[in-house]
Design a protein around this motif. Structure first.
Motif, mmCIF file in Angstrom:
data_model
loop_
_atom_site.group_PDB
_atom_site.id
_atom_site.type_symbol
_atom_site.label_atom_id
_atom_site.label_comp_id
_atom_site.label_asym_id
_atom_site.label_seq_id
_atom_site.Cartn_x
_atom_site.Cartn_y
_atom_site.Cartn_z
ATOM 1 N N ARG A 1 0.812 -1.216 0.000
ATOM 2 C CA ARG A 1 0.000 0.000 0.000
ATOM 3 C C ARG A 1 0.846 1.267 0.000
ATOM 4 N NH1 ARG A 1 -3.654 -3.255 2.947
ATOM 5 N NH2 ARG A 1 -2.573 -2.882 4.921
ATOM 6 N N GLU B 1 -4.123 -7.863 -3.290
ATOM 7 C CA GLU B 1 -5.023 -6.716 -3.291
ATOM 8 C C GLU B 1 -4.432 -5.573 -4.110
ATOM 9 O OE1 GLU B 1 -5.515 -9.201 0.346
ATOM 10 O OE2 GLU B 1 -3.801 -8.208 -0.617
ATOM 11 N N ARG C 1 -4.771 -6.228 -7.854
ATOM 12 C CA ARG C 1 -6.133 -5.981 -8.328
ATOM 13 C C ARG C 1 -6.392 -4.481 -8.484
ATOM 14 N NH1 ARG C 1 -10.349 -10.114 -5.250
ATOM 15 N NH2 ARG C 1 -9.924 -11.929 -6.583
ATOM 16 N N GLN C 2 -5.955 -3.693 -7.513
ATOM 17 C CA GLN C 2 -6.144 -2.251 -7.622
ATOM 18 C C GLN C 2 -5.418 -1.687 -8.837
ATOM 19 O OE1 GLN C 2 -5.082 -1.267 -3.315
ATOM 20 N NE2 GLN C 2 -6.760 0.161 -3.700
ATOM 21 N N ARG D 1 -7.346 -2.589 -12.012
ATOM 22 C CA ARG D 1 -8.569 -1.795 -12.146
ATOM 23 C C ARG D 1 -8.258 -0.343 -12.496
ATOM 24 N NH1 ARG D 1 -12.727 -2.438 -7.372
ATOM 25 N NH2 ARG D 1 -13.990 -1.377 -8.945
ATOM 26 N N SER D 2 -7.048 0.115 -12.154
ATOM 27 C CA SER D 2 -6.692 1.518 -12.327
ATOM 28 C C SER D 2 -5.879 1.788 -13.585
ATOM 29 C CB SER D 2 -5.894 2.004 -11.112
ATOM 30 O OG SER D 2 -6.521 1.633 -9.903
ATOM 31 N N CYS E 1 -12.829 -7.287 -3.852
ATOM 32 C CA CYS E 1 -11.801 -6.461 -4.481
ATOM 33 C C CYS E 1 -11.774 -5.064 -3.872
ATOM 34 C CB CYS E 1 -12.060 -6.365 -5.983
ATOM 35 S SG CYS E 1 -10.789 -5.458 -6.880
ATOM 36 N N PRO E 2 -10.590 -4.543 -3.568
ATOM 37 C CA PRO E 2 -10.497 -3.162 -3.065
ATOM 38 C C PRO E 2 -10.803 -2.169 -4.176
ATOM 39 C CG PRO E 2 -8.309 -4.073 -3.407
ATOM 40 C CD PRO E 2 -9.282 -5.193 -3.651
ATOM 41 N N ALA F 1 -10.552 0.962 -6.929
ATOM 42 C CA ALA F 1 -9.505 1.394 -7.854
ATOM 43 C C ALA F 1 -8.756 2.583 -7.263
ATOM 44 C CB ALA F 1 -10.122 1.765 -9.194
ATOM 45 N N LEU F 2 -7.536 2.771 -7.747
ATOM 46 C CA LEU F 2 -6.710 3.900 -7.322
ATOM 47 C C LEU F 2 -7.070 5.143 -8.132
ATOM 48 C CD1 LEU F 2 -3.367 1.922 -7.272
ATOM 49 C CD2 LEU F 2 -4.513 2.822 -5.246
#
Length: 384
Positions: free
Chosen positions: A157, A192, A195-196, A199-200, A365-366, A368-369
């Motif tokens: 993170r 995690e 995945r972020q 998605r980003s 899923c967390p 998106a950034l």
């Protein structure tokens, strides 16, 4: 733009590539679908093999990876480089263009940058990552994938936003390699974080990976390249004088129902007293997964089985619509794998743990950034 590239994003979209050493490429090739598959070739003879395959099958997607990330650590002044017969060669933009042109001259479907390994253990490594993207953005070409081979720590993170920011700023698709001692997806926060990132960063390709390819594409990655061997399924940090001797390959198979790779010896132990599981792929044709020996022919056949199973799984993913439908399909695969683990434990009276990475993939899923230009997380701390 050279002939053969009709938009590099469309060339790579939802495509599953098999990363394989040039010596094994011909064994794998008949099992790779032209429309949705392709090859990433490694090894000294990769350029020659690329030309041979593309001459024989012009529609097959074939690219080469020089493996510079296994040889040298990137610096701000030298983020790209190449091992040659005359020693190590650092590449400026002109030299980088020359190497990429060489790949295309050997009929590679697109070019892949020879990026060196990006560490994540000091603040200066952010500047190294920025140098990779800055120099790549100076390339006035539309046929190039920028390789970003980096430590798994970039997916934590505290480090994730700078990585996402640079990937989003790149004017080319980015192929991400994650390095760790062992499976990088077993490290804290990495599943995690990946995945972020997927998605980003819609132009992200997961490179030199395993079944994480499917989790990545389900969550928005452009495409993926899965390694044919354990060595090619995650990044390798450069180590001085690590030549060493060769080793005899042992048969490893993808057990699709479990969403896991296993040594055949392990399967033989599990099924020592019960009927073994069989496989209906075009290689196995209903035969037992325990049948492979360590003979050269069986090692090749085990690899061919695994490639067939990967593309069987990929065909199902490709038939879904990106977004909720695809994520739902992947969740069902994971739920089925959970049940098959329980079934196998019951059938074989074996204590069988459900892998940590599959457990991580079953979690929600967390978010998106932020994209470039939006406010980022308050904690912009650098790799440590």
């Amino acid at each position: 733009m050279r002939p053969g590239i009709e938009g590099i994003d469309e060339l790579l979209r939802d495509r599953l590539l098999i990363m394989v050493n040039d010596r094994s490429a011909i064994d794998v090739l008949p099992h790779v679908p032209t429309r949705t598959g392709g090859l990433v070739l490694t090894g000294a003879a990769a350029p020659v093999r690329c030309r041979e395959i593309r001459n024989a099958q012009p529609e097959m997607v074939v690219v080469t990876d020089h493996g510079s990330h296994t040889e040298q650590i990137a610096t701000v002044d030298a983020p790209f480089g190449l091992k040659t017969h005359w020693g190590w060669r650092e590449l400026d933009v002109a030299g980088l263009n020359e190497v990429l042109d060489g790949q295309r001259d050997n009929k590679a479907s697109c070019a892949v940058t020879p990026t060196c390994f990006i560490q994540a253990n000091r603040t200066a490594d952010v500047a190294v990552l920025e140098a990779v993207i800055r120099q790549a953005n100076q390339l006035r070409r539309q046929d190039t994938v920028v390789l970003v081979p980096c430590s798994w720590r970039w997916l934590q993170r505290s480090n994730l936003y700078p990585l996402a920011e640079q990937i989003q700023a790149c004017r080319h698709p980015v192929a991400l390699i994650l390095q760790a001692d062992g499976d990088p997806l077993e490290r804290a926060q990495v599943p995690e974080g990946l995945r972020q990132l997927c998605r980003s960063c819609p132009r992200l390709v997961l490179w030199r990976t395993d079944l994480a390819a499917f989790d990545a594409m389900a969550h928005g990655a452009l495409g993926a390249a899965v390694g044919a061997s354990a060595f090619l399924r995650h990044g390798v940090a450069p180590r001085p004088d690590s030549g060493g001797g060769g080793h005899k390959p042992y048969p490893v198979v993808l057990v699709r129902r479990l969403l896991r790779y296993h040594r055949v010896a392990t399967l033989q132990d599990w099924f020592a007293h019960v009927a073994p599981w069989t496989c209906d792929c075009a290689v196995c044709r209903g035969a037992a997964l325990t049948r492979f020996t360590d003979s050269d022919a069986d090692v090749v056949a085990a690899l061919q089985h695994t490639v067939r199973e990967l593309y069987g799984l990929h065909a199902e993913l490709d038939a879904t619509l990106p977004g909720d439908e695809r994520i739902g399909w992947w969740r069902q695969q994971l739920a089925d794998a959970w049940e098959y683990h329980r079934l196998l434990a019951s059938q074989t009276d074996t204590e069988l743990s459900f892998p940590k990475v599959l457990q991580a993939w079953r979690r929600p899923c967390p978010p998106a950034l932020p994209t470039v230009g939006e406010p980022g997380p308050q904690d912009r701390s650098r790799p440590s």
